[in-house]
Design a protein around this motif. Structure first.
Motif, PDB file in Angstrom:
ATOM      1  N   ARG A 149       0.829  -1.103  -0.008  1.00 39.43           N
ATOM      2  CA  ARG A 149      -0.126   0.078   0.159  1.00 39.43           C
ATOM      3  C   ARG A 149       0.953   1.399   0.003  1.00 39.43           C
ATOM      4  O   ARG A 149       0.576   2.351  -0.680  1.00 39.43           O
ATOM      5  CB  ARG A 149      -0.972   0.065   1.236  1.00 39.43           C
ATOM      6  CG  ARG A 149      -2.166  -0.953   1.004  1.00 39.43           C
ATOM      7  CD  ARG A 149      -3.044  -0.809   2.377  1.00 39.43           C
ATOM      8  NE  ARG A 149      -3.336   0.495   2.368  1.00 39.43           N
ATOM      9  CZ  ARG A 149      -4.402   1.026   1.690  1.00 39.43           C
ATOM     10  NH1 ARG A 149      -4.992   0.436   1.047  1.00 39.43           N
ATOM     11  NH2 ARG A 149      -4.677   2.305   1.781  1.00 39.43           N
ATOM     12  N   ASP A 150       1.872   1.224   0.765  1.00 36.64           N
ATOM     13  CA  ASP A 150       2.591   2.754   1.109  1.00 36.64           C
ATOM     14  C   ASP A 150       3.765   2.725   0.111  1.00 36.64           C
ATOM     15  O   ASP A 150       4.283   3.918  -0.026  1.00 36.64           O
ATOM     16  CB  ASP A 150       2.916   2.739   2.616  1.00 36.64           C
ATOM     17  CG  ASP A 150       1.806   2.943   3.390  1.00 36.64           C
ATOM     18  OD1 ASP A 150       0.702   3.067   2.741  1.00 36.64           O
ATOM     19  OD2 ASP A 150       2.050   3.137   4.645  1.00 36.64           O
ATOM     20  N   HIS A 151       4.306   1.783  -0.248  1.00 39.34           N
ATOM     21  CA  HIS A 151       5.611   1.741  -0.971  1.00 39.34           C
ATOM     22  C   HIS A 151       5.246   1.406  -2.490  1.00 39.34           C
ATOM     23  O   HIS A 151       5.971   2.038  -3.563  1.00 39.34           O
ATOM     24  CB  HIS A 151       6.683   0.853  -0.475  1.00 39.34           C
ATOM     25  CG  HIS A 151       7.266   1.295   0.715  1.00 39.34           C
ATOM     26  ND1 HIS A 151       8.612   1.947   0.810  1.00 39.34           N
ATOM     27  CD2 HIS A 151       6.855   1.413   1.868  1.00 39.34           C
ATOM     28  CE1 HIS A 151       8.666   2.235   1.943  1.00 39.34           C
ATOM     29  NE2 HIS A 151       7.852   1.861   2.756  1.00 39.34           N
ATOM     30  N   ASN A 211       2.175   1.598  -3.443  1.00 41.78           N
ATOM     31  CA  ASN A 211       1.057   2.422  -4.136  1.00 41.78           C
ATOM     32  C   ASN A 211      -0.102   1.609  -4.708  1.00 41.78           C
ATOM     33  O   ASN A 211      -0.768   2.293  -5.354  1.00 41.78           O
ATOM     34  CB  ASN A 211       1.333   3.686  -4.908  1.00 41.78           C
ATOM     35  CG  ASN A 211       1.979   4.710  -3.868  1.00 41.78           C
ATOM     36  OD1 ASN A 211       1.847   4.914  -2.723  1.00 41.78           O
ATOM     37  ND2 ASN A 211       2.966   5.475  -4.392  1.00 41.78           N
ATOM     38  N   THR A 253      -3.274   0.252  -3.876  1.00 40.36           N
ATOM     39  CA  THR A 253      -4.035   0.460  -2.615  1.00 40.36           C
ATOM     40  C   THR A 253      -5.481  -0.364  -2.701  1.00 40.36           C
ATOM     41  O   THR A 253      -6.555  -0.122  -1.770  1.00 40.36           O
ATOM     42  CB  THR A 253      -4.604   1.932  -2.485  1.00 40.36           C
ATOM     43  OG1 THR A 253      -5.230   2.516  -3.847  1.00 40.36           O
ATOM     44  CG2 THR A 253      -3.090   2.800  -2.184  1.00 40.36           C
TER      45      THR A 253
END
Lengths: 151, 734
Positions: free
Chosen positions: A26-28, A30, A32
């Motif tokens: 999700r954060d690296h 992206n 989602t």
């Protein structure tokens, strides 16, 4: 840097190998579509496939994936995935929709192993996926519909 | 590492998120804005949409590419209002469903206020369809009239000779064209003052099954929720909050937290200490490494036992009168039989699947953008503006899909938006801040459905007729002490504490409903169906007890008391008929229970079929009947009732938030476990045909589930379980 094979591509992720795969995705990366719901493997919103098997990405460490192939909701393909997605859409299963990526990943896992699941099989495979909107009746019906379309 | 920005400022809600930009580039477009409060319709925008989107004064946008976008002023947290509201416009427009789109409105109460809330833009109270019904019909009819006028002009034929079917304008001469071809010309037509609305007999889309507009995006991972917002340079913030409500920070040692790789900053904000990091995991690790000493001087220290004892003691004293009629005490005194019951209800967390979160950033011109599953846009603008030292018009809100809410995203304090704004300010407003609550933050963080205690006494005469009803409710008011108090509390009585009881539709000859406002320091909030979530259980279980005491059938007994409530009676009759009530097979361990309740203007009855044994209840089947007026989208109505059963069942069977010395004991889904697949009963939903104006169905399915199940457990076992969650440990079985 940790190497990760996801949805058929290879990524280098600059993150702590202890990081749960969920947050790396999700954060690296992206991507989602895979959701955070509880962080303790109680809700299944984060379900992805590791070498075709549903796993809770909140409990899978980035560093433990190794050569394993990860598939997320954005990368699913093939007849089972298409049957599941089609059934979900035809029955308008979704309400808020937030848990449905995880629901579908679990359902695809089930139907990949068992082309004609009984209600008890569905209970067993899907009990780990929480839907607060309570869409279970339609999820069950969609799995049966998908199974019929694959027969 | 990928670094693509998934998100744009447009809050388009279909997967076709490029629509606005696309239509602007394409030029000609019809944009209809309609405001009942301002006497009729007005159009804005004109052909050059490229300047309009910043403040799209419109509900309907017809683009040259033939798409029709309905601007949705409400949050869609799963209840399907994007589809429902688009249906209303499509109906009056005679559009083809395939050309319909939905986009979320910007925050602008002058255009997008909830007509049921007055000047506030917001979503709640099951009002989305109800308050938009005439507004959007007029918007659709206006757009239709302008398209017809444009076609009449171009074809040089009388407007009255033009028909529209499924998005195609036609004239008997053989001329035909789609909306897109006339969008630009339609935009410059005079705006009809009073467009003709369809007669309901001419409805083609309303009342039919239409595919949801959000199914595609929600089944391929592309639907954007607040948690999915990725702004350039954004940092993720988690907040360490006090374990006890009302405590404050005494001291912080953040050395270890700052040393965690990825942690960028640690800042104090009013609600605690925020750890700001480059990703969620680093923020979690950083927060774990914080050492915060809390000052418990003003902290709430209650335990569940002390709270329940305090409520019971309060109920023994005279309270504020919420409603009364006749001499209830006298009626009970002279009764042949007197029944008395008490009910305890716990605090409940909403626990939407998507935890609270919001992204906030400062724009170059000093204005701000908030990205959130925004439920009270106007309040959020005001609160954020106050914190950031600006005015509400400088706060833009991009409303996104919400992963559930059940009321949690609508607070009078705009609590989590305020936190995000405070962190942005404390970090110097340099980078976008994404505030994220973890599931533990969500379950322990307050704003619960208030705990409540009900005590009821009623008398029956020799024939089983009710002679008097005395009823006391104790609970913390949701409204008192908030900015909404002046508007919503009358003579100390908060209607949300007693709704569904003090205004009961049952014909009681004499009654007295009293309320005590508890004052503990636990933040409370509306939870899907609000006061009805406990009043329906007290009313419908107690009515069931009276029916049995009177020796009468529970359905017949209710119908006898509902002669002045024809819509609720009809729903109850339909549910009983569809469930096979009169032919039900009672046997030990298997039982059927019924409940009927009106909330938010909608009428719902349910029959529950359960199997009960020592320590265990299995709900086999729920048959529901609902009257929501005109059923705009019958399939979504059914889905909402199915979902209400799934949502509420865990609150019937096990969910509760408990306290020990002021600390919440449940932290996550292991201890606050939602309903799971294997527990889900079969749900059948029947819709009472109605021509009345549509009401809501987001909430009204919830209140009746618990009493229907509790009454079924009684019929299966002879045991009355009144309090929620049902005390299964007390269930002896048969």
């Amino acid at each position: 840097m940790t190497k990760l094979t996801l949805n058929g591509r290879t990524y280098e992720v600059d993150a702590d190998p202890e990081m749960p795969l969920l947050w790396a995705i999700r954060d690296h990366l992206n991507l989602t579509g895979t959701k955070y719901g509880c962080g303790i493997a109680q809700c299944g919103a984060c379900t992805v496939h590791l070498d075709g098997q549903p796993v809770r990405s909140c409990q899978t460490r980035l560093g433990d994936v190794g050569e394993g192939k990860i598939t997320t909701i954005e990368g699913i393909s093939g007849p089972v995935a298409e049957a599941v997605r089609t059934a979900w859409r035809q029955l308008d299963v979704v309400q808020c929709g937030y848990c449905q990526s995880g629901q579908m990943m679990s359902a695809i896992g089930l139907l990949s192993e068992n082309r004609k699941p009984s209600d008890a099989d569905i209970d067993a495979a899907m009990d780990g996926n929480v839907c607060r909107c309570g869409t279970y009746q339609r999820i069950r019906a969609a799995i049966h519909d998908a199974a019929r379309s694959l027969a | 590492m990928l670094n693509h920005s998934l998100k744009t400022r447009d809050s388009a809600v279909t997967s076709r998120r490029a629509f606005l930009r696309g239509s602007a580039a394409a030029g000609g477009a019809l944009v209809i804005g309609l405001h009942l409060a301002r006497d009729g319709a007005r159009a804005a925008g004109g052909p050059d949409l490229s300047k309009a989107p910043a403040k799209p004064n419109a509900f309907v946008r017809i683009a040259a590419d033939d798409t029709v976008s309905v601007v949705i002023k409400h949050l869609d947290m799963g209840q399907g209002n994007t589809t429902g509201l688009a249906t209303i416009v499509a109906e009056e427009l005679d559009a083809d469903w395939a050309q319909m789109r939905a986009v979320f409105a910007p925050a602008d109460a002058s255009l997008y206020n909830n007509l049921a809330f007055g000047p506030i833009q917001g979503t709640g109270g099951s009002t989305a369809v109800a308050n938009s019904w005439i507004q959007l019909r007029k918007a659709g009819a206006t757009a239709r009239a302008m398209l017809v006028a444009a076609a009449a002009q171009e074809w040089k034929v009388p407007a009255a000779e033009i028909t529209i079917e499924k998005g195609v304008l036609r004239h008997a001469s053989g001329k035909e064209g789609r909306f897109g071809a006339f969008a630009a010309k339609a935009a410059v037509q005079p705006i009809p003052e009073n467009p003709t609305l369809k007669d309901p007999s001419a409805f083609r889309l309303i009342g039919t099954r239409l595919p949801r507009l959000d199914s595609n995006a929600k089944t391929d991972g592309s639907a954007v929720y607040a948690l999915d917002v990725r702004r350039p340079g954004q940092l993720t913030a988690l907040v360490a909050r006090a374990p006890r409500f009302g405590a404050t920070v005494k001291s912080v040692d953040d050395d270890a937290a700052r040393a965690v790789p990825g942690v960028v900053q640690v800042v104090r904000i009013p609600s605690g200490v925020a750890v700001v990091a480059r990703d969620t995991w680093s923020a979690m690790k950083g927060r774990e490494a914080l050492t915060v000493t809390w000052d418990d001087t003003g902290a709430e220290r209650q335990s569940t036992e002390s709270q329940q004892a305090a409520y019971k003691a309060m109920a023994a004293k005279p309270g504020l009168v919420a409603s009364k009629r006749g001499d209830a005490a006298g009626g009970i005194k002279g009764a042949a039989k007197v029944l008395e019951a008490e009910f305890n209800f716990p605090y409940l967390a909403h626990a939407p699947m998507e935890p609270l979160n919001a992204t906030i950033e400062r724009a170059a011109d000093g204005s701000y953008d908030i990205y959130a599953g925004s439920q009270f846009q106007t309040i959020e603008q005001a609160v954020a503006a106050g914190i950031l030292g600006t005015t509400a018009d400088k706060i833009r809100i991009t409303t996104l899909w919400a992963g559930g809410s059940f009321g949690r995203r609508a607070t009078a304090s705009a609590d989590y938006i305020a936190e995000a704004a405070a962190i942005l300010k404390a970090t110097g407003e340099k980078t976008p801040i994404h505030l994220v609550w973890t599931r533990e933050d969500d379950i322990t963080g307050g704003y619960y459905r208030p705990a409540a205690y009900h005590r009821i006494r009623a008398g029956l005469d020799a024939k089983g007729a009710i002679t008097g009803w005395e009823h006391t409710v104790v609970g913390k008011s949701i409204i008192i002490g908030t900015a909404l108090e002046a508007m919503m509390v009358k003579d100390g009585v908060d209607a949300t504490t007693v709704e569904g009881a003090a205004d009961t539709p049952y014909a009681l000859p004499a009654y007295r409903f009293e309320v005590h406002n508890a004052r503990e320091g636990v933040p409370v909030l509306w939870w899907r169906s609000v006061g009805h979530s406990h009043t329906a259980q007290a009313m419908e279980v107690f009515i069931d007890e009276l029916a049995h005491a009177a020796g009468q059938d529970p359905v017949a007994y209710r119908l006898g008391l509902l002669k002045q409530a024809p819509r609720l009676s009809a729903a109850l009759t339909l549910a009983a008929e569809k469930a096979g009530w009169s032919a039900r097979e009672q046997k030990p361990g298997r039982g059927y229970g019924v409940a009927a309740h009106e909330s938010f203007g909608s009428y719902v009855a349910m029959v529950a079929d359960v199997t009960a044994e020592a320590g265990k209840v299995k709900v086999n089947r729920i048959v529901a009947a609902v009257d929501v007026g005109v059923a705009v989208n019958p399939d979504i109505i059914r889905a909402q009732v199915e979902g209400a059963v799934g949502f509420a069942l865990s609150a019937v069977l096990r969910n509760r938030i408990t306290f020990k010395d002021g600390e919440v004991q449940e932290k996550n889904f292991d201890a606050y476990e939602p309903t799971r697949m294997s527990e889900m009963p079969k749900v059948e939903v029947h819709i009472v045909p109605s021509a009345a104006a549509p009401t809501g169905i987001g909430e009204p399915g919830v209140p009746v589930l618990a009493p229907a199940i509790a009454n079924a457990v009684f019929s299966a076992t002879g045991q009355r379980l009144r309090s929620l969650p049902l005390d299964l440990t007390a269930l002896r079985g048969v």
